[in-house]
Design a protein around this motif. Structure first.
Motif, PDB file in Angstrom:
ATOM      1  N   GLU A  65      49.050  26.481  43.960  1.00 42.16           N
ATOM      2  CA  GLU A  65      48.936  26.270  42.952  1.00 42.16           C
ATOM      3  C   GLU A  65      48.395  27.819  42.181  1.00 42.16           C
ATOM      4  O   GLU A  65      48.452  27.672  41.273  1.00 42.16           O
ATOM      5  N   LEU A  66      48.342  28.863  43.408  1.00 46.96           N
ATOM      6  CA  LEU A  66      48.522  30.174  42.420  1.00 46.96           C
ATOM      7  C   LEU A  66      50.554  30.299  42.152  1.00 46.96           C
ATOM      8  O   LEU A  66      50.255  30.892  41.159  1.00 46.96           O
ATOM      9  N   ARG A  67      51.696  29.840  42.532  1.00 44.69           N
ATOM     10  CA  ARG A  67      52.863  29.805  42.127  1.00 44.69           C
ATOM     11  C   ARG A  67      52.852  28.958  41.312  1.00 44.69           C
ATOM     12  O   ARG A  67      53.953  29.822  40.671  1.00 44.69           O
ATOM     13  N   GLU A  68      52.423  28.006  40.888  1.00 48.31           N
ATOM     14  CA  GLU A  68      52.592  27.315  39.675  1.00 48.31           C
ATOM     15  C   GLU A  68      51.781  28.065  38.752  1.00 48.31           C
ATOM     16  O   GLU A  68      52.120  27.998  37.574  1.00 48.31           O
ATOM     17  N   LEU A  69      50.573  28.132  38.559  1.00 48.51           N
ATOM     18  CA  LEU A  69      49.865  29.049  37.837  1.00 48.51           C
ATOM     19  C   LEU A  69      50.514  30.609  37.479  1.00 48.51           C
ATOM     20  O   LEU A  69      50.272  30.527  35.585  1.00 48.51           O
ATOM     21  N   LEU A  70      50.647  31.167  37.957  1.00 51.72           N
ATOM     22  CA  LEU A  70      51.024  32.140  37.371  1.00 51.72           C
ATOM     23  C   LEU A  70      52.264  32.640  36.286  1.00 51.72           C
ATOM     24  O   LEU A  70      51.860  33.817  35.568  1.00 51.72           O
ATOM     25  N   PRO A  71      53.459  32.394  36.934  1.00 48.22           N
ATOM     26  CA  PRO A  71      54.307  32.080  35.795  1.00 48.22           C
ATOM     27  C   PRO A  71      53.580  31.040  34.281  1.00 48.22           C
ATOM     28  O   PRO A  71      54.463  32.463  33.219  1.00 48.22           O
ATOM     29  N   ALA A  72      52.901  30.402  34.516  1.00 44.18           N
ATOM     30  CA  ALA A  72      52.281  30.152  33.661  1.00 44.18           C
ATOM     31  C   ALA A  72      50.561  31.080  32.326  1.00 44.18           C
ATOM     32  O   ALA A  72      51.362  30.583  31.380  1.00 44.18           O
ATOM     33  N   LEU A  73      51.005  32.261  33.228  1.00 43.20           N
ATOM     34  CA  LEU A  73      50.007  32.690  33.078  1.00 43.20           C
ATOM     35  C   LEU A  73      50.919  34.189  32.387  1.00 43.20           C
ATOM     36  O   LEU A  73      50.544  35.095  31.628  1.00 43.20           O
ATOM     37  N   CYS A  74      52.169  33.859  32.162  1.00 47.94           N
ATOM     38  CA  CYS A  74      53.041  34.988  32.213  1.00 47.94           C
ATOM     39  C   CYS A  74      52.856  36.574  32.929  1.00 47.94           C
ATOM     40  O   CYS A  74      52.853  37.718  32.562  1.00 47.94           O
ATOM     41  N   ALA A  75      51.751  36.124  34.200  1.00 43.41           N
ATOM     42  CA  ALA A  75      50.983  36.519  35.463  1.00 43.41           C
ATOM     43  C   ALA A  75      52.567  38.489  35.731  1.00 43.41           C
ATOM     44  O   ALA A  75      53.424  37.703  35.819  1.00 43.41           O
ATOM     45  N   ARG A  76      52.293  39.091  35.647  1.00 42.62           N
ATOM     46  CA  ARG A  76      53.169  40.291  35.994  1.00 42.62           C
ATOM     47  C   ARG A  76      52.328  41.076  37.001  1.00 42.62           C
ATOM     48  O   ARG A  76      51.331  41.841  35.902  1.00 42.62           O
ATOM     49  N   VAL A  77      52.895  42.506  37.457  1.00 44.62           N
ATOM     50  CA  VAL A  77      51.861  43.596  38.505  1.00 44.62           C
ATOM     51  C   VAL A  77      52.528  44.712  37.862  1.00 44.62           C
ATOM     52  O   VAL A  77      54.262  44.802  37.464  1.00 44.62           O
ATOM     53  N   ARG A  78      52.151  45.972  37.404  1.00 46.14           N
ATOM     54  CA  ARG A  78      53.217  47.008  37.256  1.00 46.14           C
ATOM     55  C   ARG A  78      51.589  47.842  37.400  1.00 46.14           C
ATOM     56  O   ARG A  78      50.893  47.689  38.074  1.00 46.14           O
ATOM     57  N   ALA A  79      52.111  48.952  37.761  1.00 45.14           N
ATOM     58  CA  ALA A  79      51.837  50.000  38.144  1.00 45.14           C
ATOM     59  C   ALA A  79      51.548  51.812  37.477  1.00 45.14           C
ATOM     60  O   ALA A  79      52.630  51.707  36.769  1.00 45.14           O
ATOM     61  N   TYR A  80      50.673  52.083  37.414  1.00 45.54           N
ATOM     62  CA  TYR A  80      50.735  53.385  36.167  1.00 45.54           C
ATOM     63  C   TYR A  80      50.296  54.409  36.759  1.00 45.54           C
ATOM     64  O   TYR A  80      49.012  54.619  37.411  1.00 45.54           O
ATOM     65  N   PRO A  81      50.328  55.364  36.191  1.00 43.93           N
ATOM     66  CA  PRO A  81      49.668  56.989  37.045  1.00 43.93           C
ATOM     67  C   PRO A  81      49.178  57.239  36.745  1.00 43.93           C
ATOM     68  O   PRO A  81      47.823  56.383  35.264  1.00 43.93           O
ATOM     69  N   ARG A  82      48.116  57.816  37.247  1.00 44.26           N
ATOM     70  CA  ARG A  82      47.115  58.152  36.484  1.00 44.26           C
ATOM     71  C   ARG A  82      46.933  59.096  35.859  1.00 44.26           C
ATOM     72  O   ARG A  82      47.579  60.317  35.428  1.00 44.26           O
ATOM     73  N   GLY A  83      45.656  58.708  34.631  1.00 43.11           N
ATOM     74  CA  GLY A  83      45.459  59.251  33.474  1.00 43.11           C
ATOM     75  C   GLY A  83      46.865  58.147  32.434  1.00 43.11           C
ATOM     76  O   GLY A  83      45.996  58.614  31.332  1.00 43.11           O
ATOM     77  N   ALA A  84      47.429  57.741  32.697  1.00 44.57           N
ATOM     78  CA  ALA A  84      48.103  57.264  31.549  1.00 44.57           C
ATOM     79  C   ALA A  84      47.411  55.359  31.115  1.00 44.57           C
ATOM     80  O   ALA A  84      46.945  54.753  31.622  1.00 44.57           O
ATOM     81  N   PHE A  85      47.909  55.678  30.178  1.00 38.84           N
ATOM     82  CA  PHE A  85      47.211  54.713  28.800  1.00 38.84           C
ATOM     83  C   PHE A  85      47.550  53.385  29.199  1.00 38.84           C
ATOM     84  O   PHE A  85      48.947  52.566  29.164  1.00 38.84           O
ATOM     85  N   ILE A  86      46.831  52.227  29.424  1.00 37.41           N
ATOM     86  CA  ILE A  86      47.095  50.848  30.126  1.00 37.41           C
ATOM     87  C   ILE A  86      47.608  50.679  28.569  1.00 37.41           C
ATOM     88  O   ILE A  86      47.767  49.334  27.870  1.00 37.41           O
ATOM     89  N   LEU A  87      45.911  50.428  28.086  1.00 39.11           N
ATOM     90  CA  LEU A  87      45.533  50.068  26.292  1.00 39.11           C
ATOM     91  C   LEU A  87      45.566  51.410  26.293  1.00 39.11           C
ATOM     92  O   LEU A  87      44.484  51.751  26.452  1.00 39.11           O
TER      93      LEU A  87
END
Length: 99
Positions: A19-41
């Motif tokens: 179910e996760l393998r089908e759902l995640l692409p439909a949600l446009c899910a992605r994994v990102r890493a940010y360094p400490r202090g970086a603005f995400i939004l």
């Protein structure tokens, strides 16, 4: 995408691997890493996505007119952020910063 990182999130609790393998692409899910202090939004931006913290943390903070920053909340692993802004389509009133 490593499902062992995603599966424990409360949002996906009870879903199986297939179910996760089908759902995640439909949600446009992605994994990102940010360094400490970086603005995400940033305040003033509009976002169509919400964030889920897999590891580390995110500070939700507000900057005043003099440039001082106040941390309003901290989101740790398993927590979600920016969901209200993503669903409502409103501009962010706060910053989301990698902690």
């Amino acid at each position: 995408m490593d499902l062992t990182l995603i599966a424990p999130l409360p949002l996906f609790r009870g879903l199986g691997e297939e179910e996760l393998r089908e759902l995640l692409p439909a949600l446009c899910a992605r994994v990102r890493a940010y360094p400490r202090g970086a603005f995400i939004l940033r305040a003033g931006e509009e976002t169509a996505w919400m964030g889920a913290v897999l590891s580390g943390g995110v500070n939700i903070q507000l900057e005043d007119a003099w440039g001082s920053q106040s941390v309003l909340s901290h989101v740790g692993p398993g927590g979600m952020f920016a969901e209200t802004y993503a669903f409502c389509g409103d501009a962010m009133l706060v910053d989301a910063v990698a902690a």
